[in-house]
Design an enzyme around this catalytic site. Structure first.
Site, PDB file in Angstrom:
ATOM      1  N   GLY A 200       0.793  -1.227   0.000  1.00 20.80           N
ATOM      2  CA  GLY A 200       0.000   0.000   0.000  1.00 20.80           C
ATOM      3  C   GLY A 200       0.824   1.275   0.000  1.00 20.80           C
ATOM      4  O   GLY A 200       0.505   2.229  -0.712  1.00 20.80           O
ATOM      5  N   CYS A 325      16.522   0.722   1.687  1.00 22.00           N
ATOM      6  CA  CYS A 325      16.926  -0.332   2.618  1.00 22.00           C
ATOM      7  C   CYS A 325      18.436  -0.485   2.652  1.00 22.00           C
ATOM      8  O   CYS A 325      18.972  -0.979   3.615  1.00 22.00           O
ATOM      9  CB  CYS A 325      16.289  -1.656   2.238  1.00 22.00           C
TER      10      CYS A 325
HETATM   11  N1  PLP Z   1       9.551  -5.328  -2.972  1.00 21.63           N
HETATM   12  C1  PLP Z   1       9.985  -4.203  -3.555  1.00 21.63           C
HETATM   13  C2  PLP Z   1      10.338  -4.217  -5.008  1.00 21.63           C
HETATM   14  C3  PLP Z   1      10.095  -3.019  -2.813  1.00 21.63           C
HETATM   15  O1  PLP Z   1      10.528  -1.903  -3.391  1.00 21.63           O
HETATM   16  C4  PLP Z   1       9.737  -3.036  -1.435  1.00 21.63           C
HETATM   17  C5  PLP Z   1       9.898  -1.834  -0.600  1.00 21.63           C
HETATM   18  O2  PLP Z   1      10.788  -1.031  -0.810  1.00 21.63           O
HETATM   19  C6  PLP Z   1       9.273  -4.243  -0.883  1.00 21.63           C
HETATM   20  C7  PLP Z   1       9.200  -5.370  -1.683  1.00 21.63           C
HETATM   21  C8  PLP Z   1       8.879  -4.335   0.543  1.00 21.63           C
HETATM   22  O3  PLP Z   1       7.617  -3.750   0.750  1.00 21.63           O
HETATM   23  P1  PLP Z   1       7.173  -3.325   2.227  1.00 21.63           P
HETATM   24  O4  PLP Z   1       7.954  -2.126   2.597  1.00 21.63           O
HETATM   25  O5  PLP Z   1       5.710  -3.051   2.107  1.00 21.63           O
HETATM   26  O6  PLP Z   1       7.450  -4.500   3.099  1.00 21.63           O
END
Ligand code: PLP
Length: 400
Positions: A200, A325
């Site tokens: 979301g 991240c």
């Molecule tokens: N997958 C991708 C490609 C993303 O960019 C991200 C978040 O940066 C995620 C998964 C993880 O999503 P969430 O932050 O909702 O756990």
């Protein structure tokens, strides 16, 4: 000072209409959607409406949508489910450039749980090699998980074609579409993708809500065990305000996708060419064409991305070096390393990710100010372009 937010692949602003839609469910309408009374039941109807809105955006059946807490949960659920449903299959295929939600899990499965994982490589534009993919498929491949679009470069992978190949080979295909939803047209009724993850907070809903599409009749094993919520597929009382917000955000994403691919794309292109043309030793990372309309990943050679970010921050500009991240570590991002971006360039990479809230004035401000930032940093930098023979890496494609 104004904030110029160009970090929408990290997270997005909650749309005011989304907030309005969810607000009553944080205040007066706090019932439990599973309750027998009407007070809870009205929340249940709204959750059903949200499920329909998500399904409409993806072109699937509402029963194929499971609400989760985030993209990471959706990704983990998809992979764990495929492995538990097929205990004799011990091989996984993914790519070297996935988000850690997939990559770290796959590395963990390889190291600690006895699975073999094939990590597909990418070329210098960030594209996959389909022959390598086809050769990697094995009789004991339990799941192929390939992201729809890369969060750092925006590069789009041919997931529909890959899903069709998997269907022929009877292998489950999952895609992490967290960055693609709302930016790339998706119609699950026309592609054999078996599972799809979304989140979301990447599409103007709040944080803490995600969804997993699981195709009907696909063998499925829940990750969260407990109550009977989500028809036994994801236990835990639903985060109803966030579910309702996600439904509204998906409805709006469908309405804005055209704008995303025209106006937002034009802003991104203006920003990109404005920077590449004026800053010496700058290069674009990732395929120029097969790319999300909002994302631009640019390397400024011979300086640290972190230093650029700090200077931009002082001007109120929010961007990212690599993925949010991986920021905080001085290692160049795994995505840029997999693409073979030379170290002197990978270190100075900045990701700009726009949204429908960005304006042309903001783009002009960045084009005007960033080149000065780079020039100042280069004066202070211990690295230099002089004498760099590119021996440690591929020759940089400089624009000067
Ligand atoms: N997958 C991708 C490609 C993303 O960019 C991200 C978040 O940066 C995620 C998964 C993880 O999503 P969430 O932050 O909702 O756990």
């Amino acid at each position: 000072m104004q904030t110029i937010y160009m970090d929408n692949n990290a997270t997005t602003k909650v749309d005011p209409d989304v907030l309005n839609e969810m607000m009553p469910y944080l205040t007066d309408l706090y019932g439990n959607p599973s309750s027998m009374h009407r007070f809870g039941g009205q929340v249940g109807s709204k959750v059903a409406e949200a499920r329909l809105r998500v399904a409409n955006l993806l072109g699937c059946d509402p029963d194929e949508i499971i609400f989760t807490a985030c993209g990471t949960e959706s990704d983990n659920t998809a992979i764990r489910s495929a492995l538990r449903a097929q205990p004799n299959k011990k091989h996984i295929i993914t790519t070297r450039v996935e988000h850690p939600a997939i990559l770290s899990l796959c590395k963990h499965l390889e190291k600690r749980e006895g699975y073999t994982v094939t990590f597909l490589s990418v070329d210098e534009s960030g594209n996959l090699n389909m022959e390598e993919f086809k050769k990697a498929l094995r009789d004991d491949t339990a799941i192929v998980s390939v992201m729809w679009a890369n969060n750092e470069t925006g590069v789009i992978f041919p997931v529909e074609e890959m899903a069709a190949i998997c269907q022929e080979r009877k292998v489950i295909f999952h895609t992490d579409a967290v960055q693609a939803v709302g930016k790339v047209p998706i119609d699950l009724s026309r592609t054999p993708i078996d599972m799809l993850s979304l989140s979301g907070h990447k599409l103007h809903a709040p944080k803490g809500i995600g969804a997993l599409f699981v195709r009907k009749r696909l063998p499925y094993r829940p990750f969260m065990i407990g109550g009977h919520q989500e028809r036994g597929r994801r236990a835990g009382t639903e985060n109803t305000p966030a579910v309702i917000a996600l439904g509204k955000a998906c409805e709006l994403a469908g309405l804005h996708i055209q704008d995303e691919n025209t106006r937002v794309k034009a802003l991104r292109d203006k920003l990109e060419s404005g920077l590449l043309e004026t800053v010496p030793h700058s290069r674009l990372n990732g395929d120029k064409e097969k790319r999300l309309p909002n994302t631009s990943n640019i390397s400024f050679g011979y300086i640290e991305g972190e230093a650029i970010l700090l200077m931009l921050d002082q001007l109120g500009i929010c961007a990212s070096s690599g993925s949010a991240c991986t920021s905080g570590s001085l290692e160049p991002s795994h995505v840029l390393r997999a693409m073979g971006v030379p170290y002197n360039f990978a270190h100075g990479s900045i990701r700009f990710s726009l949204s429908r809230y960005n304006t042309e004035q903001e783009v002009d401000f960045v084009i005007e100010n960033l080149p000065k930032v780079i020039e100042n940093l280069r004066e202070l930098s211990p690295f230099s372009a002089d004498g760099d023979d590119g021996a440690s890496c591929a020759t940089p494609r400089v624009t000067e």
